[in-house]
Design a protein around this motif. Structure first.
Motif, mmCIF file in Angstrom:
data_model
loop_
_atom_site.group_PDB
_atom_site.id
_atom_site.type_symbol
_atom_site.label_atom_id
_atom_site.label_comp_id
_atom_site.label_asym_id
_atom_site.label_seq_id
_atom_site.Cartn_x
_atom_site.Cartn_y
_atom_site.Cartn_z
ATOM 1 N N ARG A 36 5.620 -12.337 -4.254
ATOM 2 C CA ARG A 36 4.179 -12.217 -4.022
ATOM 3 C C ARG A 36 3.722 -12.999 -2.799
ATOM 4 N N PHE A 122 -9.194 1.510 -8.966
ATOM 5 C CA PHE A 122 -8.047 0.629 -9.225
ATOM 6 C C PHE A 122 -6.735 1.350 -8.927
ATOM 7 N N SER A 126 -4.615 0.010 -5.711
ATOM 8 C CA SER A 126 -3.324 -0.586 -6.054
ATOM 9 C C SER A 126 -2.191 0.133 -5.333
ATOM 10 N N ALA A 127 -2.242 1.464 -5.334
ATOM 11 C CA ALA A 127 -1.211 2.233 -4.636
ATOM 12 C C ALA A 127 -1.222 1.919 -3.142
ATOM 13 N N ASN A 130 0.338 -1.351 -2.368
ATOM 14 C CA ASN A 130 1.794 -1.313 -2.524
ATOM 15 C C ASN A 130 2.469 -0.386 -1.516
ATOM 16 N N HIS A 137 -1.202 9.671 -6.659
ATOM 17 C CA HIS A 137 -1.855 8.389 -6.922
ATOM 18 C C HIS A 137 -3.206 8.276 -6.216
ATOM 19 N N LEU A 153 -1.248 5.427 -12.228
ATOM 20 C CA LEU A 153 -0.724 4.184 -11.670
ATOM 21 C C LEU A 153 0.670 4.360 -11.088
ATOM 22 N N ASP A 154 0.921 3.682 -9.970
ATOM 23 C CA ASP A 154 2.258 3.662 -9.395
ATOM 24 C C ASP A 154 3.109 2.620 -10.120
ATOM 25 N N THR A 157 2.517 -1.290 -9.572
ATOM 26 C CA THR A 157 1.316 -1.802 -10.235
ATOM 27 C C THR A 157 1.588 -2.066 -11.711
ATOM 28 N N GLN A 158 2.323 -1.162 -12.358
ATOM 29 C CA GLN A 158 2.661 -1.392 -13.762
ATOM 30 C C GLN A 158 3.511 -2.652 -13.919
ATOM 31 N N ALA A 160 3.472 -5.290 -12.066
ATOM 32 C CA ALA A 160 2.597 -6.447 -11.888
ATOM 33 C C ALA A 160 1.749 -6.703 -13.133
ATOM 34 N N LEU A 161 1.261 -5.641 -13.767
ATOM 35 C CA LEU A 161 0.439 -5.796 -14.966
ATOM 36 C C LEU A 161 1.240 -6.420 -16.105
#
Length: 233
Positions: A36, A122, A126-127, A130, A137, A153-154, A157-158, A160-161
């Motif tokens: 990150r 979002f 997010s896409a 990234n 997306h 979602l890409d 992103t998943q 990261a969540l």
């Protein structure tokens, strides 16, 4: 940068004449550098690990392939190694009947973590962050043409969540060493995700230094993604 962010994936789709590709599973193993952190001059290498024969499944008729993406700093320090298991196929190809999922009547003792409403903004932002420019997306029409209800979602992103929730549960003093993700259905704009876990961290190393936490993302009572977040060496 390629549309998906993975040059080799896009070139394989072009080579075989496939206009669609999905992620079957994904695993990222982290190195000694926090991914990150800003790294404008990082070095990325892609390697084809496996190329499967033509096969037909519930999505279509195509090929599977596995790609490793290695990221290092300009000084050679390892940032991460990502393993992508993909399936490429043409949109008009034959499909196999989907087998019913196994169900269990065993009681569960899962713990609800939190909920998150996925908005169009979002998904798109997010896409973009990234580096993913694939139309599904960003464009609702493209997503629907691919069989999804809306843009979704890409993969990054998943990851990261799931990672941030696992860190919140076990504490930021522990280092995340890897994240393994399996996606069962797209998470679309308008969905509300419920993140849950069984609340236990499995010890997978004899000295107890490595822990694994399992989490699920649930939409409308259906599991859409699962993740195993590992902490330690």
């Amino acid at each position: 940068m390629s549309g998906s962010g993975i040059e080799l994936h896009d070139s394989l789709k072009e080579r075989f004449g496939f206009d669609r590709g999905i992620v079957r599973s994904y695993r990222t193993t982290f190195g000694e550098v926090d991914p990150r952190a800003p790294m404008p001059d990082d070095v990325v290498k892609e390697r084809l690990v496996e190329l499967g024969d033509e096969t037909t499944n519930s999505v279509g008729t195509g090929r599977t392939w596995v790609i490793d993406v290695e990221r290092r700093t300009s000084k050679g320090a390892l940032v991460s190694i990502e393993r992508w298991s993909m399936f490429g196929y043409p949109s008009n190809s034959a499909r196999a009947e989907r087998e019913p999922s196994a169900t269990s009547s065993e009681p569960t003792t899962e713990i609800a973590i939190d909920e998150l409403l996925i908005t169009e903004e979002f998904v798109r932002s997010s896409a973009t962050a990234n580096g993913v420019t694939v139309a599904v997306h960003h464009d609702s029409s493209a997503a629907r043409a691919a069989g999804a209800r809306d843009i979704f979602l890409d993969t990054a992103t998943q990851i990261a969540l799931f990672r941030t929730r696992a860190e919140a549960l076990l504490g930021n003093d522990r280092r995340v060493s890897s994240v393994e993700l399996r996606m069962r259905a797209p998470i679309c704009a308008g969905d509300t995700i419920s993140f849950v876990t069984d609340g236990s961290a499995a010890v997978t190393d004899p000295d107890g230094a490595r822990l694994e936490l399992r989490l699920r993302a649930v939409v409308g009572g259906v599991t859409v993604s699962t993740a195993v977040v590992a902490f330690g060496p």
